[in-house]
Design an enzyme around this catalytic site. Structure first.
Site, PDB file in Angstrom:
ATOM      1  CB  THR A  49      51.661  80.264  -2.607  1.00  0.00           C
ATOM      2  OG1 THR A  49      51.076  79.226  -1.815  1.00  0.00           O
ATOM      3  CG2 THR A  49      50.988  80.313  -3.962  1.00  0.00           C
TER       4      THR A  49
ATOM      5  CG  ASN B 276      52.396  69.005   0.690  1.00  0.00           C
ATOM      6  OD1 ASN B 276      53.132  68.727  -0.248  1.00  0.00           O
ATOM      7  ND2 ASN B 276      51.104  69.205   0.533  1.00  0.00           N
TER       8      ASN B 276
ATOM      9  CD  GLN C  33      54.931  71.049   4.885  1.00  0.00           C
ATOM     10  OE1 GLN C  33      55.314  70.947   6.058  1.00  0.00           O
ATOM     11  NE2 GLN C  33      53.722  71.502   4.582  1.00  0.00           N
TER      12      GLN C  33
ATOM     13  CB  SER D 152      56.174  78.981   3.994  1.00  0.00           C
ATOM     14  OG  SER D 152      54.998  79.552   4.501  1.00  0.00           O
ATOM     15  CB  ALA D 153      57.082  82.554   8.477  1.00  0.00           C
ATOM     16  CG  HIS D 154      52.018  79.290   7.511  1.00  0.00           C
ATOM     17  ND1 HIS D 154      51.102  78.266   7.580  1.00  0.00           N
ATOM     18  CD2 HIS D 154      52.287  79.452   6.192  1.00  0.00           C
ATOM     19  CE1 HIS D 154      50.814  77.850   6.355  1.00  0.00           C
ATOM     20  NE2 HIS D 154      51.522  78.553   5.492  1.00  0.00           N
TER      21      HIS D 154
ATOM     22  CB  THR E 100      54.551  98.516   1.363  1.00  0.00           C
ATOM     23  OG1 THR E 100      54.278  99.647   0.543  1.00  0.00           O
ATOM     24  CG2 THR E 100      54.992  98.974   2.739  1.00  0.00           C
TER      25      THR E 100
ATOM     26  CB  CYS F  42      46.150  73.998  -0.267  1.00  0.00           C
ATOM     27  SG  CYS F  42      47.671  74.230   0.623  1.00  0.00           S
TER      28      CYS F  42
HETATM   29  N1  PLP Z   1      54.801  74.153  -0.723  1.00  0.00           N
HETATM   30  C1  PLP Z   1      54.514  73.174   0.142  1.00  0.00           C
HETATM   31  C2  PLP Z   1      55.248  71.876   0.063  1.00  0.00           C
HETATM   32  C3  PLP Z   1      53.525  73.369   1.105  1.00  0.00           C
HETATM   33  O1  PLP Z   1      53.241  72.397   1.966  1.00  0.00           O
HETATM   34  C4  PLP Z   1      52.830  74.611   1.139  1.00  0.00           C
HETATM   35  C5  PLP Z   1      51.719  74.835   2.105  1.00  0.00           C
HETATM   36  O2  PLP Z   1      51.017  73.930   2.487  1.00  0.00           O
HETATM   37  C6  PLP Z   1      53.190  75.609   0.222  1.00  0.00           C
HETATM   38  C7  PLP Z   1      54.172  75.338  -0.706  1.00  0.00           C
HETATM   39  C8  PLP Z   1      52.516  76.951   0.225  1.00  0.00           C
HETATM   40  O3  PLP Z   1      53.014  77.752   1.277  1.00  0.00           O
HETATM   41  P1  PLP Z   1      52.161  78.985   1.836  1.00  0.00           P
HETATM   42  O4  PLP Z   1      51.044  78.397   2.648  1.00  0.00           O
HETATM   43  O5  PLP Z   1      53.123  79.761   2.679  1.00  0.00           O
HETATM   44  O6  PLP Z   1      51.696  79.765   0.660  1.00  0.00           O
END
Ligand code: PLP
Length: 394
Positions: free
Chosen positions: A83, A162, A190, A210-212, A248, A336
């Site tokens: 994000t 996504n 993704q 994004s790592a997760h 930080t 989300c």
């Molecule tokens: N962009 C896409 C295409 C995503 O699928 C997501 C999370 O679902 C994000 C951005 C946001 O990433 P984060 O969860 O690391 O903020």
């Protein structure tokens, strides 16, 4: 005292098929992070040895991230996730060029992190064009070309969606834009860590990850910023990340992101073959057993681990809840936006029939998904749908 008998339904297996929402952390990632949460806990900006140790962990992670996407390590800006990377890329990139023009282009199927960033630009006087997609979920290049004007400074298009896994033609888009000197931001949250991706080959200027989403920790991500490109920072504070992102440094998170990139890099080929085989087994199994099910999205341009199916005549939310009882975790769309009853903006933009949108379920696999998970899930979906159809028919 009277005793109450509680009947607990215990599913035979727990199957996690919601990996586009988030993934379990890899053991090697956890191990790498633990060192920087315990012994090497220093602030990477400190000059003493504690600081230097932390700094060296961050430096190695920067190399690991840049190796995965074909960048130079100086082109990586660490963020708190996808994000923030999207916000920084879209808003920071557009603001840096606002003296040239105040028009940006995006698509209707982007993640809210990009859509809301564009809304913020609108409130700052920018004009935003949102491109339509076809029924398969793909943008049209001729529409993009038609939308470009002298005032266009940035285009933001995701690499893979996504909800559907549908892949956009990024390289073709970048060729169109290069002739015009317009920045291209790509939300690759993704696709990074799942398919081979090279920022130079793609010709992108800014790219979010994004790592997760690939077995790293939550709250850690990065924005690739092509060398020499100006950005207006969004997070103001110390001079961290070469003054492009104050705050930080999240050393353990960044070390985890780096390790996740290294592990993913070594397994990309396996992901493409093994995971797509499992996805196909899942999809074919369900389609064969449930005639009401159809695939949402263009199957010839799709990530290997995603299947979005529309169960016509049924509610996606009800299917999700019933599958949860069976031990199978799926999603009706973007994590989300779960909790909201609004139909998916992605499937709506694709102009799919209403019952295909309302009955949508997203199955997303990971490299940790096993063959037994798939056979169990096919059986569970078949059982649940048959039960619901029977109840509906009275
Ligand atoms: N962009 C896409 C295409 C995503 O699928 C997501 C999370 O679902 C994000 C951005 C946001 O990433 P984060 O969860 O690391 O903020």
């Amino acid at each position: 005292m009277s005793s109450t008998r509680v009947l607990l339904f215990v599913p035979m297996r727990k199957v996690y098929l919601d990996n586009n929402a988030t993934t379990p952390v890899d053991n090697a990632v956890l191990e790498a992070m633990t060192v920087y949460l315990t012994t090497s806990f220093g602030n990477s900006s400190s000059m003493h040895q504690y600081g230097q140790e932390a700094r060296s962990g961050v430096d190695s992670a920067r190399e690991q991230v840049s190796d995965l996407i074909g960048a130079d390590s100086s082109e990586i800006v660490f963020t708190s996730g996808g994000t923030e990377a999207d916000n920084l890329g879209v808003i920071g990139g557009a603001l840096a060029r606002e003296s040239r023009g105040k028009h940006v282009i995006t698509s209707r199927v982007e993640h809210p992190a990009v859509l809301k960033a564009c809304e913020e630009l609108e409130s700052l006087g920018f004009q935003v064009t949102s491109l339509d997609v076809d029924r398969g979920g793909v943008i049209r290049l001729d529409q993009l070309e038609a939308a470009l004007s002298e005032d266009t400074v940035l285009v933001s298009i995701m690499s893979a969606n996504n909800e559907t896994g549908v892949i956009q033609p990024i390289q073709k888009i970048s060729r169109v834009l290069k002739r015009r000197d317009v920045l291209l931001h790509v939300d690759a949250v993704q696709s990074v860590g799942k398919v081979p991706l090279d920022v130079k080959e793609l010709g992108v200027d800014l790219l979010s990850l994004s790592a997760h989403k690939f077995h790293g920790p939550k709250g850690a991500g990065a924005l690739y910023v092509r060398s020499g490109l100006e950005l207006v920072p969004r997070m103001l504070g110390g001079g961290q990340e070469r003054s492009r992102r104050g705050g930080t440094t999240n050393v353990p998170g960044i070390v985890g992101l780096g390790k996740a990139c290294a592990v993913a890099n070594a397994g990309l080929e396996d992901f493409g073959t093994r995971v797509s085989r499992l996805r196909n087994e899942l999809e074919e199994g369900i389609l064969a057993a449930v005639p009401a099910a159809v695939v949402n999205g263009n199957t010839s341009r799709r990530m290997p681990h995603v299947s979005n199916l529309g169960f016509r005549g049924l509610s996606g939310e009800s299917i999700l809840v019933a599958l949860d009882f069976e031990g199978v975790a799926v999603s009706t769309g973007a994590a989300c936006s779960s909790g909201s009853v609004a139909p998916s903006h992605v499937l709506t933009a694709m102009a799919l029939p209403e019952e295909q949108v309302n009955g949508a379920i997203r199955f997303s696999l990971s490299r940790m998904t096993e063959a037994e998970d798939i056979s169990y899930a096919v059986e569970a979906v078949t059982r649940v749908v048959a039960r619901m159809q029977e109840a509906a028919s009275g």
